[in-house]
Scaffold this motif. Structure first.
Motif, PDB file in Angstrom:
ATOM      1  N   CYS A  31       0.863  -1.176   0.000  1.00 26.42           N
ATOM      2  CA  CYS A  31       0.000   0.000   0.000  1.00 26.42           C
ATOM      3  C   CYS A  31       0.902   1.229   0.000  1.00 26.42           C
ATOM      4  O   CYS A  31       1.949   1.238   0.671  1.00 26.42           O
ATOM      5  CB  CYS A  31      -0.905   0.008   1.228  1.00 26.42           C
ATOM      6  SG  CYS A  31      -2.059   1.394   1.296  1.00 26.42           S
ATOM      7  N   THR A  35      -1.106   6.656   1.757  1.00 29.89           N
ATOM      8  CA  THR A  35      -2.451   6.221   2.142  1.00 29.89           C
ATOM      9  C   THR A  35      -2.516   5.909   3.631  1.00 29.89           C
ATOM     10  O   THR A  35      -1.630   5.241   4.177  1.00 29.89           O
ATOM     11  CB  THR A  35      -2.848   4.961   1.345  1.00 29.89           C
ATOM     12  OG1 THR A  35      -2.752   5.242  -0.055  1.00 29.89           O
ATOM     13  CG2 THR A  35      -4.253   4.519   1.689  1.00 29.89           C
ATOM     14  N   ASP A  37      -3.715   3.614   6.107  1.00 29.72           N
ATOM     15  CA  ASP A  37      -4.040   2.212   5.893  1.00 29.72           C
ATOM     16  C   ASP A  37      -4.361   1.553   7.233  1.00 29.72           C
ATOM     17  O   ASP A  37      -3.541   1.573   8.155  1.00 29.72           O
ATOM     18  CB  ASP A  37      -2.838   1.535   5.220  1.00 29.72           C
ATOM     19  CG  ASP A  37      -3.055   0.058   4.976  1.00 29.72           C
ATOM     20  OD1 ASP A  37      -4.219  -0.345   4.849  1.00 29.72           O
ATOM     21  OD2 ASP A  37      -2.058  -0.677   4.924  1.00 29.72           O
ATOM     22  N   GLU A  39      -5.380  -1.733   7.358  1.00 27.37           N
ATOM     23  CA  GLU A  39      -5.207  -3.176   7.234  1.00 27.37           C
ATOM     24  C   GLU A  39      -3.993  -3.639   8.047  1.00 27.37           C
ATOM     25  O   GLU A  39      -3.051  -2.883   8.282  1.00 27.37           O
ATOM     26  CB  GLU A  39      -4.992  -3.567   5.769  1.00 27.37           C
ATOM     27  CG  GLU A  39      -6.197  -3.308   4.882  1.00 27.37           C
ATOM     28  CD  GLU A  39      -7.384  -4.196   5.219  1.00 27.37           C
ATOM     29  OE1 GLU A  39      -7.150  -5.385   5.516  1.00 27.37           O
ATOM     30  OE2 GLU A  39      -8.530  -3.711   5.197  1.00 27.37           O
ATOM     31  N   ASN A  78       0.307   4.089  10.326  1.00 26.01           N
ATOM     32  CA  ASN A  78      -0.852   3.230  10.132  1.00 26.01           C
ATOM     33  C   ASN A  78      -0.985   2.311  11.349  1.00 26.01           C
ATOM     34  O   ASN A  78      -0.061   1.564  11.678  1.00 26.01           O
ATOM     35  CB  ASN A  78      -0.694   2.420   8.849  1.00 26.01           C
ATOM     36  CG  ASN A  78      -0.603   3.318   7.627  1.00 26.01           C
ATOM     37  OD1 ASN A  78      -1.261   4.348   7.551  1.00 26.01           O
ATOM     38  ND2 ASN A  78       0.238   2.943   6.671  1.00 26.01           N
ATOM     39  N   THR A  81       0.062  -1.560  11.341  1.00 28.07           N
ATOM     40  CA  THR A  81       1.290  -1.962  10.667  1.00 28.07           C
ATOM     41  C   THR A  81       2.363  -2.261  11.705  1.00 28.07           C
ATOM     42  O   THR A  81       2.537  -1.500  12.663  1.00 28.07           O
ATOM     43  CB  THR A  81       1.783  -0.851   9.723  1.00 28.07           C
ATOM     44  OG1 THR A  81       0.854  -0.721   8.644  1.00 28.07           O
ATOM     45  CG2 THR A  81       3.159  -1.170   9.159  1.00 28.07           C
TER      46      THR A  81
END
Length: 521
Positions: A31, A35, A37, A39, A78, A81
């Motif tokens: 990614c 961004t 993110d 996830e 993020n 992460t």
């Protein structure tokens, strides 16, 4: 022997290797850093300088250059992460804290919990990746911390060592396939320029002997009869190391039109012993051995009273798109002005959109060959015509298929400002849509700086109010802090509201360090 072999993409019917299978997984795992993110992702950062180790040792403090990928901690913005960061020797805790505290929008303690630091405790002159592969217990510790369905590796440059690590951990590698590295050599770069119709200096094919090199030089000279100097480049040199200069002006007696090709070639072969080297400790017998090992090309040296050294950086994403990331005017030094010292962002407005366009074409050709991730293209720009309304002759000179000296300052600015590069005008805008510029260097080095610890540096900078100001979006950020005490060497990125402002901050940092260390050399 002259080489005309180029790396090629695999045949459509060729069997898919395990490494290629892993690489295809990047489309789901990668990614963009731009961004936000949410996830779950796991990133293994391997800042190994997997380059010619003999050439690397010419760079003072190179054992600390593994710190330059600490900008990768930007990913910890993020919240889901996790990062594993590997080094040869443990990082100083204050250096890690410094980067985590720069992260906007998230508590440093939250980011720290998702960061794992591992070291090989090995300071030998071997690539970090090799050190990791030689330690099966360390590999097992890394595996235990990974979910192989969510992880990938990022690195400084990719070789067969990084490919082996990818296979050992069974996770993809966000980097070019090592089989395609030929496109990032000096001879491979020239082939890409030719395919893309990009202007580049007259030069030779790849050769592996003194006799063939002399013949190649004679041919280049005949292509450009008024040539004054020629540059001899090892095929796998970097940052200007591995380049040598042949001054043709003392050889006027053998210039084209005066003697035959055979006599010129013989004289040039004898003159090779008098090459001018970028490194003071280099000598012809040693350099000639590397020609046999690595190969070399001969290329016309571009003269000019008003020259710039711009570069363009791009990225080929796992999705197959080509993105221009930045342009810079490079600051070069050394005996013949070919050693990378630092850079200013962006490149001059006179030509930055031109080199962006050429960089885009080069990136698309590299993508067609199967290349992935970062690439940079270096140019020489020579001013022509009216100084008030100049035109520029632009010549591409090399491609780098790796992260480079211009990568970490741009990422530092992205980390600090949460901004974006706009290819439409080649400028960088903060989240508040304010334009920012910077001047960066890996080579702020003075003898009196030796002995300064990272904490001493912070004391000096905070006292002089030069630390990055997140409210104003200006100030200085530092890297290579581990290099400071032993070598008196420091890296920095000075961000301002204009090029002049960035230069002013840079000069203020130097002045503050000089004042604090006065009388210590």
């Amino acid at each position: 022997m002259v080489s005309s072999r180029w790396p090629t993409t695999a045949r459509p019917d060729a069997p898919t290797s395990r490494f290629q299978q892993l690489q295809r997984q990047l489309r789901q795992r990668w990614c963009s850093a731009d961004t936000f993110d949410t996830e779950e992702r796991q990133i293994v950062v391997v800042p190994s300088l997997s380059l010619n180790q003999e050439e690397l040792q010419k760079v003072e403090g190179v054992n600390y250059y593994e710190e330059r990928l600490l900008f990768s901690l930007i990913r910890l913005r993020n919240p889901n992460t996790r990062i594993i960061y590997l080094t040869s020797q443990p990082l100083h805790p204050s250096i890690v804290d410094y980067y985590l505290e720069l992260l906007p929008g998230i508590p440093s303690s939250h980011a720290r919990e998702r960061l794992t630091l591992l070291a090989t405790y090995d300071s030998s002159q071997k690539p970090l990746t090799q050190k990791i592969l030689e330690r099966p217990r360390l590999l097992e510790r890394i595996r235990r911390r990974l979910d192989p369905q969510r992880a990938y590796i990022t690195c400084y440059n990719a070789t067969s060592l990084e490919q082996q690590l990818s296979l050992a951990l069974d996770i993809p590698l966000l980097a070019v396939d090592p089989d395609l590295l030929g496109w990032g050599t000096k001879s491979g770069s020239r082939e890409i320029f030719k395919r893309c119709g990009i202007p580049h200096p007259p030069g030779s094919d790849l050769v592996f002997s003194e006799a063939d090199l002399a013949a190649a030089m004679a041919d280049v000279w005949e292509q450009v009869p008024d040539l004054q100097r020629m540059v001899i480049k090892l095929d796998e040199g970097f940052s200007g190391e591995g380049n040598a200069i042949m001054d043709l002006r003392p050889l006027a007696a053998i210039a084209p039109g005066t003697v035959g090709t055979a006599a010129r070639t013989q004289a040039l072969q004898e003159a090779l012993q008098h090459l001018s080297f970028q490194c003071a400790t280099e000598a012809w017998p040693h350099f000639s051995q590397k020609i046999h090992q690595l190969g070399a090309i001969a290329e016309a040296f571009i003269e000019g009273d008003h020259k710039q050294s711009p570069s363009v950086q791009g990225r080929i994403t796992p999705l197959g798109t080509v993105e221009i990331l930045s342009t810079h005017d490079q600051e070069l030094g050394g005996p013949d002005g070919q050693i990378f010292l630092g850079c200013s962002f962006p490149a001059r407005s006179d030509y930055r959109l031109d080199i962006q366009a050429m960089g885009q074409r080069i990136g698309e050709e590299l993508a067609a060959q199967g290349a992935l991730e970062r690439y940079g293209v270096d140019f020489i720009a020579v001013r022509q015509g009216d100084p008030d309304q100049p035109t520029w002759d632009l010549q591409a000179i090399e491609i780098n298929l790796r992260k480079g000296g211009t990568t970490h300052p741009l990422m530092a600015m992205k980390m600090l400002t949460e901004g974006r590069f706009h290819p439409e005008d080649g400028l960088f805008y903060t989240k508040q849509e304010q334009v920012r510029y910077y001047r960066a260097s890996d080579n702020l080095q003075k003898p009196q700086y030796r002995g300064l610890l990272p904490s001493d540096l912070m004391d000096i900078i905070v006292t002089n109010r030069l630390h990055f100001n997140s409210i104003l979006g200006v100030g200085a950020a530092f890297h290579l802090m581990g290099c400071l005490s032993e070598y008196g060497k420091l890296g920095l990125t000075c961000i301002g509201t204009s090029p002049a402002h960035a230069n002013e901050i840079y000069d203020q940092v130097v002045s503050a360090l000089d004042d604090a260390t006065q009388g210590q050399d």
